[in-house]
Every structure is written in structure tokens, then in C-alpha cells.
Design an enzyme around this catalytic site. Structure first.
Site, PDB file in Angstrom:
ATOM      1  N   GLY A  72       0.836  -1.390   0.002  1.00  0.00           N
ATOM      2  CA  GLY A  72       0.052  -0.125   0.089  1.00  0.00           C
ATOM      3  C   GLY A  72       0.756   1.402   0.004  1.00  0.00           C
ATOM      4  O   GLY A  72       0.481   2.297  -0.748  1.00  0.00           O
ATOM      5  N   THR A  73       1.785   1.387   0.703  1.00  0.00           N
ATOM      6  CA  THR A  73       2.875   2.473   0.798  1.00  0.00           C
ATOM      7  C   THR A  73       3.261   2.735  -0.473  1.00  0.00           C
ATOM      8  O   THR A  73       3.460   3.862  -0.861  1.00  0.00           O
ATOM      9  CB  THR A  73       3.972   2.008   1.804  1.00  0.00           C
ATOM     10  OG1 THR A  73       3.407   1.929   3.069  1.00  0.00           O
ATOM     11  CG2 THR A  73       4.811   3.061   1.978  1.00  0.00           C
ATOM     12  N   ASN A 151      -7.445   4.171   9.129  1.00  0.00           N
ATOM     13  CA  ASN A 151      -7.116   2.868   9.766  1.00  0.00           C
ATOM     14  C   ASN A 151      -7.246   2.974  11.211  1.00  0.00           C
ATOM     15  O   ASN A 151      -7.339   1.865  11.901  1.00  0.00           O
ATOM     16  CB  ASN A 151      -5.477   2.759   9.207  1.00  0.00           C
ATOM     17  CG  ASN A 151      -4.735   3.799   9.550  1.00  0.00           C
ATOM     18  OD1 ASN A 151      -4.893   5.045   8.900  1.00  0.00           O
ATOM     19  ND2 ASN A 151      -3.663   3.949  10.371  1.00  0.00           N
ATOM     20  N   GLN A 179      -7.894   0.602   3.835  1.00  0.00           N
ATOM     21  CA  GLN A 179      -8.688   0.083   4.719  1.00  0.00           C
ATOM     22  C   GLN A 179      -9.994  -0.333   4.189  1.00  0.00           C
ATOM     23  O   GLN A 179     -11.014  -0.936   4.919  1.00  0.00           O
ATOM     24  CB  GLN A 179      -8.528   0.952   5.830  1.00  0.00           C
ATOM     25  CG  GLN A 179      -7.264   1.050   6.723  1.00  0.00           C
ATOM     26  CD  GLN A 179      -7.062  -0.331   7.407  1.00  0.00           C
ATOM     27  OE1 GLN A 179      -7.876  -1.127   7.774  1.00  0.00           O
ATOM     28  NE2 GLN A 179      -5.960  -0.574   7.820  1.00  0.00           N
ATOM     29  N   GLY A 200      -2.565  -5.970  -0.137  1.00  0.00           N
ATOM     30  CA  GLY A 200      -3.018  -7.456   0.028  1.00  0.00           C
ATOM     31  C   GLY A 200      -3.125  -7.760   1.423  1.00  0.00           C
ATOM     32  O   GLY A 200      -3.994  -8.440   1.740  1.00  0.00           O
ATOM     33  N   HIS A 201      -2.229  -7.545   2.189  1.00  0.00           N
ATOM     34  CA  HIS A 201      -2.110  -8.077   3.515  1.00  0.00           C
ATOM     35  C   HIS A 201      -3.496  -7.537   4.738  1.00  0.00           C
ATOM     36  O   HIS A 201      -3.628  -7.922   5.764  1.00  0.00           O
ATOM     37  CB  HIS A 201      -0.998  -7.769   4.435  1.00  0.00           C
ATOM     38  CG  HIS A 201      -0.514  -6.612   4.749  1.00  0.00           C
ATOM     39  ND1 HIS A 201      -0.495  -6.294   6.092  1.00  0.00           N
ATOM     40  CD2 HIS A 201      -0.163  -5.410   4.024  1.00  0.00           C
ATOM     41  CE1 HIS A 201      -0.077  -4.929   6.173  1.00  0.00           C
ATOM     42  NE2 HIS A 201       0.203  -4.416   5.263  1.00  0.00           N
ATOM     43  N   THR A 237      10.243  -7.516 -12.080  1.00  0.00           N
ATOM     44  CA  THR A 237       9.668  -8.883 -12.381  1.00  0.00           C
ATOM     45  C   THR A 237       8.598  -8.793 -11.342  1.00  0.00           C
ATOM     46  O   THR A 237       8.734  -8.576 -10.096  1.00  0.00           O
ATOM     47  CB  THR A 237      10.593 -10.005 -12.327  1.00  0.00           C
ATOM     48  OG1 THR A 237      11.717  -9.680 -13.172  1.00  0.00           O
ATOM     49  CG2 THR A 237       9.857 -11.411 -12.498  1.00  0.00           C
ATOM     50  N   CYS A 325       4.970   4.225  21.266  1.00  0.00           N
ATOM     51  CA  CYS A 325       5.893   4.666  22.263  1.00  0.00           C
ATOM     52  C   CYS A 325       7.329   4.870  21.545  1.00  0.00           C
ATOM     53  O   CYS A 325       7.909   4.149  21.051  1.00  0.00           O
ATOM     54  CB  CYS A 325       6.299   3.385  22.943  1.00  0.00           C
ATOM     55  SG  CYS A 325       7.287   3.507  24.216  1.00  0.00           S
TER      56      CYS A 325
END
Ligand code: PLP
Length: 390
Positions: A72-73, A151, A179, A200-201, A237, A325
Site C-alpha cells: 500500500g505504501t 485505519n 482499509q 493485500g495484507h 519482475t 512509544c
């Protein structure tokens, strides 16, 4: 063994068994390079085409409008760079104050490197200030990039409506829909959206694969310059097995969208209502009317989200907190700060994000186990003690 209750699906999702099964042959027998000229490779390029069709279908796009990427990035970076490089005389960008770091940090970088960037504010519920946005659109605007769904809170921006306005001014519109894809029905061809990012994830495919939708006719310059892959829009590729997985995951998500918006949504609502009924000084962050069906972000005042996460982890519950953090200091998330959530509440925020794999038993387990955790942490909190003392 302790059971895991996984409620962090906005961070990442489990690979669906059907998806794993679909991709495995492309890690074993079908290893040809899709650009090669023999039968074994043609089989691979056919699989790529099928994945392109499946991915296009969930968006309501044409297969030629899909460019596969590594995440996505990358899709977000590719879209924004393409827009500004294709409009070299324009030096203004519009985005929001609550974007994911993939857009936010790139726009901040560009703001220090010759671009003027308008970060549109949101209100206390995370809703975009549309007047502010339209007032800042100008002849000099190269691109407007706004997320479809947040998100952290799940709040959705009215991107289809905004895209229409932006398009009327002849400005490129990109949306980070990482999202939203698979949770919100889309018919992108009918909107004014020029580019859309997905990953995808977040959809039960593996990490490290994504796609960028580029509307036919949109001026485009590749972000990864190299070979002729992806119709000259992205060199390198292709990650065939993961792309096959993304295609299968998109098909599954299309089939499961109704369940996501009924059963999963009902589970999310049950979780939220159950927690709010049992825990005083707890509040939902964000607009509950325009929100993803799987997400709730709840602030537990006077304690820290990180401590809640650690104690939930001990009993197998996985979620996220709204503070990160960094270098020893707990900084509340930029999203909650942009919404003006008070520090005492922002520090104690927890995001629960569900998927079709969650069950009612799991949700009831959280509703039972979380309130005593909050109570214990509050007993240790000096803020809570001073509130109790009046
Ligand atoms: N945009 C949004 C809204 C996200 O939630 C994420 C991931 O958390 C990304 C972009 C980045 O996606 P990826 O992890 O595939 O780079």
C-alpha cells in the site's frame, strides 16, 4: 495452549486458506518469468491476467487499470509522485491531517522540498472539513489525496462526493483505500477517482503486495523505473505468487462483503456496546455513522493504552493502541490529536478491528475479561485516584 483472539485486522490479516492454496503452485512448479516466451511462462502470465481481472472486479474497474505494486505504501507513493510529475508546473498538494504515514510523511517531505501542502483538518468525530478543502483548491493544485477510511478510527471520508468536486476543477484525485477495499462496495468507474491504493495484507493475502488503480487516460509516470512490466507503469519482475494471492483474496472479499457488513458489523457493535456498558469513562473515538463495519476505537480515560495491550496480551487478546512509544515518550496518535481528543483519553485508546474469522464467543470473552483489566489499571493510576478524590 491459550487461544488467540485476534482483533487487530487493520494492522494485518491472516492469509486465507484458499489464498494460500491458490498461490502455492506459483512458488513451486510455475516459476517462469511472465515476460518469457515459452508455454510455462505463458501459464504464469495467464495467472497474472486472472489476478488483474479479480482485483479490478472488486473495485468496479477494468483490468488494464490495475498496476500491481509491492504494498500500500508503494501505491500511495507511486500515485502522488505520478500526479506531481505529470503536472510539473503545479506546486500545491491537498491532503488531510489524519492520513496514514505512507501519505502523511511523503506530503511532509514534499512540503520541505518545493511544494505547498494543505493538511485539511477534521472535527472531533474525525470528519473532514469540506469547506476548508474546497476553499483551498486552486489552479496550482496538482493532486488531492485523501483516505477512503481511517485505519485508526474506521471513519470514512465521502471520497466519491469529494472526487466529483475535485474533478470539476480539473485536479487529480487519489484515495488511499487500503482499509476500505473489501469492506465497502465500490464502483470506481462511476466516480471521479483517478487513482486508488490497496494492499493485500489487509485483505487476507500476504504482506508485500498491493495494487494501484489508475483510471484510463490519467497521465502517469512510473515510480519504479525499469522494465516494461505492468504496461510500463511499474518496473520489476512481478511477485507472481503474491499477485495470484491478491487476486484470490479480492475475489473472496467480494464474496464476503455482505457478511462483513452484517455479521462482522454486529460483532463489532456487540463488543463496543458490551465494553461501554461495563466500563465507566470509556468513549468511542470517531463518527459512528460513517465508519468501517469492523473497527472500533475506544478511549479508556486515565490509563495508558500500552498497559491495556500488555495485559490483554497475557490472556491472548491482540489489539492496537492509539499511542506509539517513541524514544521513551508516549505520544498519542496524530489522528486522535487532529480530532482534539484530550490527552487523558488519547493515551488510553485501544483499536479493535475484526474480520470474518472472529466469532461471538471471542467477542464475549473480551467483554468478560477487559473490564477487570481496566479496573486494575485504574487502581494503579494516579490520575484516576485524583479523579476519584474529586
Ligand atoms: N494506508 C493505510 C490507510 C494503511 O492502513 C496502511 C497499512 O497500515 C497503509 C496505507 C500501508 O500499507 P502497506 O503496509 O501495505 O504498505
Amino acid at each position: 495452549m491459550m487461544k488467540t483472539v485476534y482483533l487487530d485486522n487493520n494492522a494485518t490479516t491472516a492469509v486465507a486458506p484458499e489464498v494460500l492454496e491458490a498461490m502455492l503452485p506459483y512458488l513451486k512448479d510455475h516459476y517462469g518469468n511472465p515476460s518469457s516466451m515459452y508455454g510455462m511462462a505463458r501459464r504464469v502470465s495467464t495467472a497474472l491476467n486472472q489476478a488483474r481481472t479479480q482485483t479490478a472486479r472488486i473495485l468496479g474497474a477494468s483490468p488494464e487499470e490495475i498496476v500491481f505494486t509491492s504494498c500500500g505504501t508503494e501505491s500511495d507513493n507511486a500515485a502522488i509522485w505520478a500526479a506531481i510529475r505529470s503536472n510539473p508546473l503545479k506546486r500545491h498538494i491537498i491532503t488531510s491531517r489524519v492520513e496514514h504515514s505512507a501519505v502523511k510523511n511523503l506530503c511532509e517531505y514534499l512540503s520541505h522540498n518545493g511544494y505547498q501542502v494543505t493538511f485539511v483538518p477534521v472535527d472531533g468525530k474525525g470528519r473532514l472539513d469540506l469547506d476548508y478543502l474546497y476553499d483551498h483548491l486552486s489552479e496550482d493544485t496538482a493532486v488531492v489525496s485523501l483516505m477512503w477510511a481511517n485505519n485508526e478510527t474506521g471513519v470514512m471520508f465521502p471520497v466519491e462526493e469529494i472526487a466529483r468536486e475535485v474533478k470539476n476543477k480539473g485536479v487529480v484525485f487519489h484515495t488511499d483505500a487500503v482499509q476500505a477495499v473489501g469492506k465497502v462496495p465500490m464502483d470506481i468507474g462511476r466516480t471521479g477517482i483517478d487513482m486508488l491504493s490497496l494492499s493485500g495484507h489487509k485483505l487476507h493475502a500476504p504482506k508485500g503486495v498491493g495494487a494501484l488503480y489508475v483510471r484510463k487516460g490519467t497521465k502517469f509516470t512510473p515510480f519504479l523505473v525499469g522494465g516494461h512490466q505492468e504496461q510500463n507503469r511499474r518496473g520489476g519482475t512481478e511477485n507472481v505468487a503474491s499477485i495470484v494471492a491478491l487476486g484470490k483474496a479480492a475475489e473472496l472479499a467480494g464474496n464476503l462483503m455482505a457478511e462483513e457488513n452484517t455479521r462482522v458489523k454486529a460483532l463489532r457493535d456487540r463488543l463496543e456496546t458490551g465494553i461501554l456498558a461495563a466500563v465507566p469513562h470509556a468513549d468511542v473515538n470517531g463518527d459512528t455513522d460513517r465508519r468501517l463495519p469492523n473497527t472500533t476505537n475506544i478511549s479508556f480515560e486515565f490509563i495508558e493504552g500500552e498497559s491495556i495491550l500488555l495485559m490483554m496480551d497475557e490472556i491472548g487478546i491482540c489489539a492496537s493502541s492509539g499511542s506509539a512509544c517513541t524514544s521513551g515518550s508516549l505520544e498519542p496518535s496524530h489522528v486522535l490529536r487532529a480530532m482534539g481528543v484530550p490527552y487523558t483519553a488519547a493515551h488510553g485508546s485501544v483499536r479493535f478491528s475484526l474480520s470474518v474469522y472472529n466469532t461471538r464467543q471471542e467477542i464475549d470473552y473480551v467483554i468478560e475479561k477487559l473490564p477487570p483489566i481496566i479496573e486494575r489499571l485504574r487502581q494503579m493510576s494516579p490520575f484516576w485516584k485524583s479523579v476519584q478524590a474529586g
